[in-house]
Design a protein around this motif. Sequence first.
Motif, mmCIF file in Angstrom:
data_model
loop_
_atom_site.group_PDB
_atom_site.id
_atom_site.type_symbol
_atom_site.label_atom_id
_atom_site.label_comp_id
_atom_site.label_asym_id
_atom_site.label_seq_id
_atom_site.Cartn_x
_atom_site.Cartn_y
_atom_site.Cartn_z
ATOM 1 N N ALA A 24 30.154 6.152 54.068
ATOM 2 C CA ALA A 24 29.099 6.281 54.990
ATOM 3 C C ALA A 24 27.758 6.085 54.708
ATOM 4 O O ALA A 24 27.094 5.816 55.575
ATOM 5 N N SER A 25 27.365 6.332 53.394
ATOM 6 C CA SER A 25 25.888 5.972 53.020
ATOM 7 C C SER A 25 25.565 4.600 53.194
ATOM 8 O O SER A 25 24.492 4.354 53.724
ATOM 9 N N ILE A 30 17.978 10.950 55.298
ATOM 10 C CA ILE A 30 19.214 11.205 55.522
ATOM 11 C C ILE A 30 19.832 12.395 54.825
ATOM 12 O O ILE A 30 19.722 12.169 53.474
ATOM 13 N N LEU A 65 24.016 13.922 57.661
ATOM 14 C CA LEU A 65 25.281 13.032 57.446
ATOM 15 C C LEU A 65 26.239 13.739 56.748
ATOM 16 O O LEU A 65 26.266 13.792 55.697
ATOM 17 N N LEU A 98 31.207 9.110 58.326
ATOM 18 C CA LEU A 98 30.421 9.758 59.105
ATOM 19 C C LEU A 98 31.125 10.577 60.318
ATOM 20 O O LEU A 98 32.408 10.062 60.549
ATOM 21 N N ILE A 127 25.571 3.701 57.117
ATOM 22 C CA ILE A 127 24.334 4.165 57.825
ATOM 23 C C ILE A 127 23.099 3.442 57.338
ATOM 24 O O ILE A 127 22.133 3.326 58.215
ATOM 25 N N TYR A 151 22.558 13.811 53.215
ATOM 26 C CA TYR A 151 23.981 13.842 52.848
ATOM 27 C C TYR A 151 24.652 14.922 52.255
ATOM 28 O O TYR A 151 24.163 15.506 51.408
#
Length: 195
Positions: free
Chosen positions: A151-152, A135, A92, A99, A155, A137
């Motif tokens: 994003a986090s 993930i 990611l 993302l 997702i 990141y």
Amino acid sequence: MHILHLDSAITGDASVSRQLTADIVARLKDANPGATVTYRDLNEGVPAIDTDWFVGVRVGTENPTPEQKAHLDASNAYLKEVQDADVLVIGLPIYNFTLTAQLKNWLDQIARAGVSFRYTAEGPEGLLTGKRAYIAYAAAGTPIGSEIDFASDYIRHMLGFLGITDVTFVPADGLAMDREAGMARARAALEKIAA
């Protein structure tokens, strides 16, 4: 154990998220010597959904055009890789606070009503259960979990919506300000994997 390893960074060998996903997969394989891996580089291209995709995949038709059939075949292939996996390892990288387009396209391809989730009287239910996700990141200036990180949470929500609720982040953030500290955070998170 079968691992689905996904990268989407555009930066090639310089990518921190690619380095982290490789490290995560290596740790999982060390802890599970018989593990197998399917690798997909989303940066090689994931079609965006469009009207042909909607008709060919979501609506269905008895006489699909070649384009609609190609959309269905591609979506089925992406989805089968997830269905066959016990663990997902997803890179990611953060570009412009969110993302990559490629990763968003992949999520759109696998989010299919009646296949990867369904609607019930109690609300939506994810059908891709019994899986874990790691993930990786990586962000130059977007701290994970901050008000500018779009994003986090997204997702995590999307994976949970599909039934994948066991999600662990390996964050390397703030790399533009203090690369050593960002990588140290990632190394600390890596040490907890398969420990």
